[in-house]
Design a protein around this motif. Structure first.
Motif, PDB file in Angstrom:
ATOM      1  N   LYS A  77       8.803 -17.380  -2.333  1.00 22.94           N
ATOM      2  CA  LYS A  77       8.106 -16.100  -2.507  1.00 22.94           C
ATOM      3  C   LYS A  77       6.832 -16.062  -1.671  1.00 22.94           C
ATOM      4  O   LYS A  77       6.467 -15.027  -1.118  1.00 22.94           O
ATOM      5  N   ALA A  80       7.865 -15.320   1.841  1.00 22.01           N
ATOM      6  CA  ALA A  80       8.251 -13.909   1.958  1.00 22.01           C
ATOM      7  C   ALA A  80       7.023 -13.012   1.978  1.00 22.01           C
ATOM      8  O   ALA A  80       6.959 -12.027   2.742  1.00 22.01           O
ATOM      9  N   TYR A  81       6.019 -13.348   1.162  1.00 23.66           N
ATOM     10  CA  TYR A  81       4.765 -12.576   1.138  1.00 23.66           C
ATOM     11  C   TYR A  81       4.068 -12.689   2.484  1.00 23.66           C
ATOM     12  O   TYR A  81       3.557 -11.691   3.020  1.00 23.66           O
ATOM     13  N   ALA A  83       5.465 -13.230   5.364  1.00 25.38           N
ATOM     14  CA  ALA A  83       6.245 -12.473   6.345  1.00 25.38           C
ATOM     15  C   ALA A  83       5.955 -10.984   6.245  1.00 25.38           C
ATOM     16  O   ALA A  83       5.842 -10.285   7.263  1.00 25.38           O
ATOM     17  N   SER A  84       5.797 -10.492   5.008  1.00 24.46           N
ATOM     18  CA  SER A  84       5.545  -9.051   4.822  1.00 24.46           C
ATOM     19  C   SER A  84       4.181  -8.631   5.348  1.00 24.46           C
ATOM     20  O   SER A  84       3.948  -7.444   5.601  1.00 24.46           O
TER      21      SER A  84
END
Length: 272
Positions: A77, A80-81, A83-84
């Motif tokens: 997670k 992913a954070y 990457a965002s």
């Protein structure tokens, strides 16, 4: 969590359970060679080395929680954070800010040595090789690391002529000396001038099937295969998995205390 890079020390990970923050703390003395200092875990984002792309595999290698489902889920997670928010590099590196920190003041080498003289320690000979390639040195920094799997640790002085052979050996022995083996401890410490294979008396050493020479008259011997070797200051920390042990000798042990090498005294009473 925070990756810590200090001079003459291995990278370490602080607060691996805290996945809400991510940064690098680097010893100020490493700033001129920041790229080289970062190399085991990351690459700098720019020549100013204020940020770096940290490899996820390096984080996993440093984290004691890696492999646990809850931590892996949280780490995924976090990636992913990142990457965002555009904090993930083309090669998958996670962007982290570098904080340069002043090294903590240490005691003087003399004060340190005087303090450590008050710690009684056993004396061992660490040995490797076969025939003319046998090498060994006397050490007093030796301890167990783990029972499952069985692992031990020794610290080897990098200035020793036997250092390179021992740190590159696939297998080696740790021979705990008995109370009557003070002269042998001196020989493998370089007293008397013998070097290399000349330190080994064939009547006292045998070759273990794993490839290491073993002192048959040792108080106790252990044969190890290398797990890791890490440079730390003037020494190399050598960790090995124990694959064989010798028969223990019912003798006193040889110890180093307050600058003197002496045998332990036999117990006068039996404790129940």
């Amino acid at each position: 969590m925070r990756i810590v890079l200090m001079q003459n020390a291995l990278p370490r990970l602080e607060a691996p359970e805290d996945l809400g923050r991510f940064s690098i703390a680097m010893d100020e003395r490493l700033r001129p060679a920041a790229r080289a200092a970062l190399a085991p875990v990351a690459v700098p984002v720019s020549s100013e080395a204020t940020h770096a792309w940290v490899r996820p595999d390096a984080v996993r290698a440093l984290s004691p929680l890696a492999g646990e489902p809850e931590w892996e889920s949280g780490f995924a997670k976090m990636i992913a954070y990142a990457a965002s928010h555009g904090w993930l590099g083309d090669d998958g590196g996670i962007r982290a800010h570098i904080d340069y920190v002043e090294p903590r003041a240490s005691v003087s080498p003399d004060d340190f040595r005087n303090a450590m003289r008050k710690f009684a320690s056993g004396i061992c000979i660490v040995a490797c090789g076969e025939g003319d390639n046998r090498r060994g040195m006397t050490v007093s920094a030796f301890t167990s690391v783990s029972a499952e799997p069985p692992m031990v640790l020794v610290c080897l002085n990098s200035s020793s002529s036997s250092h390179q052979a021992l740190t590159s050996a696939e297998s080696y022995s740790v021979n705990i000396l008995g109370g009557s083996q003070k002269d042998l401890a001196h020989v493998f410490a370089g007293v008397g001038g013998l070097r290399g294979a000349d330190r080994f008396d064939d009547s006292e050493w045998r070759q273990d099937p794993h490839g290491a020479p073993v002192l048959v008259t040792a108080h106790q011997s252990l044969v190890c295969t290398q797990v890791s070797a890490h440079r730390a200051g003037t020494h190399t920390v050598l960790i090995g998995q124990v694959v064989a042990t010798g028969a223990a000798q019912d003798t006193s042990a040889l110890v180093n205390y307050d600058g003197a090498i002496k045998p332990t005294a036999p117990a006068s009473t039996t404790m129940h």
